[in-house]
Design a protein around this motif. Structure first.
Motif, PDB file in Angstrom:
ATOM      1  N   LEU A  94       0.853  -1.199   0.000  1.00  0.00           N
ATOM      2  CA  LEU A  94       0.000   0.000   0.000  1.00  0.00           C
ATOM      3  C   LEU A  94       0.886   1.245   0.000  1.00  0.00           C
ATOM      4  O   LEU A  94       1.779   1.370   0.848  1.00  0.00           O
ATOM      5  N   PRO A  95       0.685   2.168  -0.927  1.00  0.00           N
ATOM      6  CA  PRO A  95       1.450   3.418  -0.888  1.00  0.00           C
ATOM      7  C   PRO A  95       0.977   4.311   0.262  1.00  0.00           C
ATOM      8  O   PRO A  95      -0.233   4.477   0.455  1.00  0.00           O
ATOM      9  N   ILE A  96       1.941   4.879   1.001  1.00  0.00           N
ATOM     10  CA  ILE A  96       1.588   5.687   2.174  1.00  0.00           C
ATOM     11  C   ILE A  96       2.334   7.017   2.144  1.00  0.00           C
ATOM     12  O   ILE A  96       3.538   7.069   1.904  1.00  0.00           O
ATOM     13  N   GLU A 136       7.345  14.800  -7.180  1.00  0.00           N
ATOM     14  CA  GLU A 136       7.079  15.450  -5.882  1.00  0.00           C
ATOM     15  C   GLU A 136       5.983  14.747  -5.088  1.00  0.00           C
ATOM     16  O   GLU A 136       5.791  15.018  -3.912  1.00  0.00           O
ATOM     17  N   TRP A 137       5.276  13.821  -5.705  1.00  0.00           N
ATOM     18  CA  TRP A 137       4.240  13.078  -4.983  1.00  0.00           C
ATOM     19  C   TRP A 137       4.538  11.584  -4.884  1.00  0.00           C
ATOM     20  O   TRP A 137       3.643  10.755  -4.724  1.00  0.00           O
ATOM     21  N   LYS A 138       5.820  11.236  -4.956  1.00  0.00           N
ATOM     22  CA  LYS A 138       6.210   9.852  -4.688  1.00  0.00           C
ATOM     23  C   LYS A 138       5.848   9.513  -3.238  1.00  0.00           C
ATOM     24  O   LYS A 138       6.183  10.271  -2.315  1.00  0.00           O
ATOM     25  N   PRO A 139       5.186   8.401  -2.990  1.00  0.00           N
ATOM     26  CA  PRO A 139       4.811   8.064  -1.606  1.00  0.00           C
ATOM     27  C   PRO A 139       6.056   7.867  -0.732  1.00  0.00           C
ATOM     28  O   PRO A 139       7.126   7.531  -1.225  1.00  0.00           O
ATOM     29  N   GLU A 188       2.854   3.474  -6.947  1.00  0.00           N
ATOM     30  CA  GLU A 188       1.587   3.437  -7.704  1.00  0.00           C
ATOM     31  C   GLU A 188       0.471   3.167  -6.706  1.00  0.00           C
ATOM     32  O   GLU A 188       0.717   2.609  -5.628  1.00  0.00           O
ATOM     33  N   ILE A 189      -0.735   3.542  -7.056  1.00  0.00           N
ATOM     34  CA  ILE A 189      -1.814   3.348  -6.093  1.00  0.00           C
ATOM     35  C   ILE A 189      -2.164   1.867  -5.980  1.00  0.00           C
ATOM     36  O   ILE A 189      -1.883   1.075  -6.870  1.00  0.00           O
ATOM     37  N   HIS A 190      -2.725   1.524  -4.830  1.00  0.00           N
ATOM     38  CA  HIS A 190      -3.323   0.198  -4.678  1.00  0.00           C
ATOM     39  C   HIS A 190      -4.604   0.214  -5.520  1.00  0.00           C
ATOM     40  O   HIS A 190      -5.422   1.124  -5.361  1.00  0.00           O
TER      41      HIS A 190
END
Lengths: 301, 301
Positions: free
Chosen positions: B124-126, B160-163, B169-171
């Motif tokens: 999961l990306p957080i 700039e929005w790398k988790p 990538e999104i789940h």
């Protein structure tokens, strides 16, 4: 962690404030017991007295206090006891105080069960006092204790001073004990910007119950010489009925006539959260507030 | 009962507020676990959202939240989710809040450990947010969540929005999650004896941070039509730095210029004891007071 767990406080006073070995024997029963927590214990050599503060679930707390009284009976001989504080027994006085999920009525019942059990276990005469008292003249501890240990053997022979539980004679070495339920005490002092002690005494007279003031307030004036100010020093005996903020505001009002200002206040020792939250509610004019909204109230045990 | 036990609060938000079976699956991990206590959970059908409030020891609490996130990933498909509240993931946001014997620095560390473990366990990306944020533009949740689930697949491809943890990538069904440490919020509203909403709005502007007011205060004016009064409705985001009483007094001062009076206030939901005790200390001018003097603070866990 459960909402409905009952929590009581007990603040037993024992007649030994000098010998650390004996003090430890009396305090030890409050240590390492599931459901019991020793919050504090203080000794005073001049008073030759030990005051323990513990909280816990009623049954576990009663067992710990019973054990501590046993230790006190073992190691204290009142015939040898000297100290400045009035006292009548090795375990002098044992107040139980409701903290959470316990009503005063329940605390009274618990104190009576406790008193009966302890009196039987140690053959100890016990007087019920405060809210547990069996007669109005037994509510006030100082009435019961008058004459102290030295006169107690004679005093309890009188029909009006027959103990509530236990033998109708003093325990030869441990004297007698008072047991009862009461509200928590809050020691609250208000400082005034004057060095005139008569002003503090005059104000104390006006706010305290005994001379016409608030029902659950005891108070005297004292001088704080180092700070060159005076203080109205109070014991609030039921903050749920005589609020801290009301007493504070009344002192402020009375101080005005002397051209004197309140410059600060202090609370000595422990205070129930509700006494201060009640104060915040008043000044913020909070509406519909419930103790259930206080995070710590929800999670304590 | 131990003085040094660490206690954290967690208020995870999940994107399911309608189907009670799914809600129960998500809430269940907080039940019957030693060291964890479920204080509250609220659902909103329009928001289609569930907000859980739990407290506990850090390790036990982290395990329960991890389990709940697993349940949310199992039963929520964000591709089907509709609701009025902005959201970007099945487990949308997971704030950890220090309660006792935990510093903010520790809470930040705990939130980061948690985020790493959860991201690995569920792929999961957080994003770390608030005090745990890895960059200033990630402190504010609304920046991270902007674009919501529907645009997140594209948004997180941008450098700039790398988790902070997990895959870049999104789940597919659970989106992304924000995790962080923050101070407790206090929802504090002050009522004014006027029905003129512009006055409440003017005062809100003066006291809130965004338009020049107090650093940790957000606020708007709202009308209470039934009572025919208006209210300054606030979120206090750090009561230890922007005190409740100070905000209250500032509103009172600002209200005077309109000839308007403060007629009451309210606190919505939970409030830490310290926020109200701080208020009592101010009004009573209490000196040298310590939280250790509060009976309930000493015995909670």
């Amino acid at each position: 962690m459960s909402d409905m767990k009952k929590i009581l406080e007990c603040v037993p006073n024992f007649s030994e404030g000098r010998k650390s070995e004996k003090i430890e024997e009396i305090v030890n029963p409050f240590r390492g017991k599931p459901g019991v927590r020793l919050l504090d214990y203080q000794t005073d050599k001049d008073h030759n007295r030990l005051v323990v503060t513990a909280v816990g679930e009623p049954e576990a707390l009663k067992r710990a206090v019973t054990e501590a009284i046993g230790a006190a009976i073992e190691c204290i001989d009142m015939r040898q006891h000297k100290g400045q504080h009035p006292r009548m027994g090795a375990a002098d006085v044992v107040p139980f105080i409701p903290v959470k999920n316990v009503t005063m009525t329940e605390a009274v019942e618990i104190s009576k069960d406790f008193a009966r059990q302890v009196s039987e276990k140690y053959n100890l005469p016990i007087f019920l006092y405060e809210r547990s008292a069996s007669a109005p003249e037994r509510e006030n501890l100082s009435n019961i204790r008058k004459g102290q240990f030295e006169e107690m053997a004679e005093k309890i022979k009188r029909p009006e001073w027959k103990p509530d539980f236990g033998p109708w004679e003093i325990h030869p070495s441990a004297g007698v004990t008072a047991v009862g339920a009461r509200m928590p005490l809050v020691a609250f002092n208000v400082n005034l910007d004057t060095d005139d002690l008569t002003i503090a005494n005059e104000i104390a007279k006006k706010v305290r119950y005994s001379s016409g003031g608030l029902r659950y307030c005891k108070g005297i004036g004292i001088g704080l010489k180092e700070k060159r100010i005076v203080q109205v020093s109070m014991n609030m005996t039921d903050f749920t009925k005589t609020a801290i903020y009301r007493t504070f505001e009344l002192i402020r009002t009375e101080a005005k006539r002397y051209g004197v200002n309140v410059v600060g206040s202090e609370i000595i020792g422990l205070v129930p959260m509700a006494a201060l939250i009640d104060t915040a509610e008043y000044y913020l004019r909070l509406e519909n507030f419930s103790m259930e909204q206080v995070l710590e109230y929800r999670i304590m045990e």
